[in-house]
Write an enzyme that holds these catalytic residues in place. Structure first.
Site, short mmCIF file in Angstrom:
data_model
loop_
_atom_site.label_atom_id
_atom_site.label_comp_id
_atom_site.label_asym_id
_atom_site.label_seq_id
_atom_site.Cartn_x
_atom_site.Cartn_y
_atom_site.Cartn_z
N LYS A 89 81.31 -14.86 -18.66
CA LYS A 89 81.03 -13.45 -18.35
C LYS A 89 82.19 -12.51 -18.67
O LYS A 89 81.99 -11.35 -18.98
CB LYS A 89 80.64 -13.30 -16.89
CG LYS A 89 79.22 -13.82 -16.63
CD LYS A 89 78.64 -13.26 -15.38
CE LYS A 89 77.16 -13.59 -15.26
NZ LYS A 89 76.93 -15.03 -15.01
N GLU A 111 76.56 -4.23 -11.00
CA GLU A 111 75.70 -4.92 -10.04
C GLU A 111 76.04 -6.40 -10.13
O GLU A 111 76.53 -6.87 -11.15
CB GLU A 111 74.23 -4.71 -10.41
CG GLU A 111 73.67 -5.67 -11.47
CD GLU A 111 74.29 -5.51 -12.86
OE1 GLU A 111 74.83 -4.43 -13.15
OE2 GLU A 111 74.24 -6.47 -13.66
N SER A 377 78.47 -22.95 -20.10
CA SER A 377 78.73 -21.55 -19.74
C SER A 377 79.69 -21.35 -18.58
O SER A 377 80.37 -20.33 -18.51
CB SER A 377 77.41 -20.84 -19.45
OG SER A 377 76.70 -21.46 -18.39
C1 LIG Z 1 75.73 -15.64 -14.92
C2 LIG Z 1 75.73 -16.99 -15.47
C3 LIG Z 1 74.67 -17.46 -16.29
C4 LIG Z 1 73.43 -16.66 -16.56
O1 LIG Z 1 73.63 -15.45 -17.25
P1 LIG Z 1 73.31 -15.31 -18.80
O2 LIG Z 1 73.40 -13.84 -19.03
O3 LIG Z 1 71.92 -15.84 -19.02
O4 LIG Z 1 74.31 -16.08 -19.55
C5 LIG Z 1 74.78 -18.72 -16.84
N1 LIG Z 1 75.85 -19.52 -16.60
C6 LIG Z 1 76.87 -19.11 -15.81
C7 LIG Z 1 78.02 -20.04 -15.58
C8 LIG Z 1 76.84 -17.84 -15.22
O5 LIG Z 1 77.86 -17.45 -14.44
#
Ligand SMILES: *Cc1c(COP(=O)(O)O)cnc(C)c1O
Length: 392
Positions: A89, A111, A377
């Site tokens: 993020k 948000e 992610s």
């Molecule tokens: C917020 C988050 C997501 C989901 O958000 P996307 O916009 O779909 O990427 C996925 N993985 C992690 C680790 C997150 O913090």
């Protein structure tokens, strides 16, 4: 087939900017200026510097040998979990805060649902010495205490959203209301590839660094600058879009998104938008969303707060409708088991969001020569409590 946004802000039939009249000046300012600002040499230089020395990019592309052996193929992990604050993020919040400065804004609002985007936003605001207000549903504030404490430690003001179900969509409404009342001095940092044009495109461009790096790293490791498959979980779709971005026009790369099925497609407790959703307007854009017959947004459910969203970004809706990408769903149970498996086999505890992407691996058949990238992610420290208390 074109997968980029067009002049009118659309991806196929999805996208656009459905916003209250009062927000037009802000959105127009962004729309007319974002590309010129982002691609100016001084902006690029500052962003590259921060991404390298502050965020920790490039993130490694790691060959997961035990997981590869298990699935009899070649699996690489793109380690976004190693970014500062523990997830992808921050790529977007670094980009948007630099943009806000160029636009002369002195305040940032955002948000947050689980608090991950709130933490990434509060972090870059602290870095830049900019005032930061985070809107968060009152219910989520209680559920996500450690992230609330983090935001406060970083100097942000956390404002509880007390309307409706007191969750993400209510926080979004309150943030919008704040923006309408303070259009001059405030920038609103949206946390995924959602919202009115140009947000989905802007956020996608800030995360495109993920696949840009993958190309270089794959070439080095495999002799070819593209994989056969890219897997990513999809909440709003920002990490997936970053991982897909530079492969969108290469039909040899199969793009696969993992959606949160929750307790099951027909359980009434799910967030599998492509399976359950229909076209409608959500948070300023036309996209696929879960709704009742009379158009009320359906409360989504997933064990992972980051995938607990009733829609997907308009670019993903287009990838789905055009069949360029496949979207498969994963239950809570499958995700939790995949998270445990990755922990035990590779020594990496993934975020539960991320675990959804890994849960797709056993559902597919691969060739031994296939090159697969899973976008990792985020890390799972925030989820330890949920993992530990889960009834396995
Ligand atoms: C917020 C988050 C997501 C989901 O958000 P996307 O916009 O779909 O990427 C996925 N993985 C992690 C680790 C997150 O913090």
């Amino acid at each position: 087939m074109n997968f980029q946004v067009n002049e009118q802000g659309y991806y196929g039939e999805f996208g656009g900017a459905f916003i209250p009249e009062m927000l037009h000046p802000n959105i127009e300012e962004l729309r007319t200026r974002y590309l010129e600002i982002i691609y100016a040499p001084d902006f690029q230089a500052e962003m590259k510097h921060l991404l390298r020395d502050y965020v920790g990019r490039p993130t490694p592309l790691y060959f997961a040998s035990r997981l590869s052996e298990l699935h009899n193929t070649q699996i690489y992990l793109k380690r976004e979990d190693l970014c500062h604050t523990g997830a992808h993020k921050i790529n977007n919040t670094v980009g948007q805060i630099l943009l806000a400065k160029k636009l002369g804004k002195q305040k940032i609002i955002a948000e947050t649902g689980a608090g991950q985007h709130g933490v990434a936003t509060a972090t870059v605001c602290a870095l830049m010495g900019i005032e930061c207000i985070i809107y968060m549903g009152e219910h989520d504030i209680h559920r996500q205490k450690p992230n609330v404490e983090r935001m406060k430690m970083l100097g942000a003001t956390v404002v509880p959203a007390t309307s409706g179900s007191k969750t993400l969509k209510d926080a979004t409404n309150e943030a919008m209301r704040h923006w309408i009342n303070h259009p001059q001095d405030t920038h609103y940092i949206i946390g995924s590839v959602v919202g009115p044009h140009p947000y989905p495109d802007m956020v996608a461009r800030f995360h495109a660094i993920i696949s840009e790096e993958m190309k270089v790293q794959l070439l080095e490791k495999t002799g070819r600058d593209y994989p056969d498959y890219v897997f990513a979980c999809v909440g709003g779709g920002s990490n997936a879009m970053g991982a897909f971005y530079h492969f969108l026009d290469n039909p040899e790369v199969q793009l696969i998104g993992a959606e949160a099925e929750g307790l099951g497609i027909s359980s009434g407790k799910s967030a599998a938008t492509t399976q359950l959703g229909r076209s409608g307007i959500l948070h300023g854009s036309k996209t696929l969303l879960m709704q009742t017959d009379d158009g009320q947004v359906v409360e989504p459910y997933s064990i992972s707060a980051g995938l607990d969203y009733p829609g997907i970004g308009p670019a993903h809706a287009h990838l789905f409708a055009s069949k360029r990408a496949q979207f498969l769903s994963v239950t809570d149970d499958e995700a939790m088991r995949a998270g445990l498996l990755l922990s035990r086999m590779e020594g990496i505890i993934p975020a539960i969001e991320t675990a959804h992407a890994f849960a797709l691996l056993p559902k597919m058949t691969f060739k031994p020569s296939d090159v697969i990238v899973v976008n990792l992610s985020g890390r799972g420290d925030k989820d330890l409590d949920t993992y530990i208390k889960y009834e396995w």
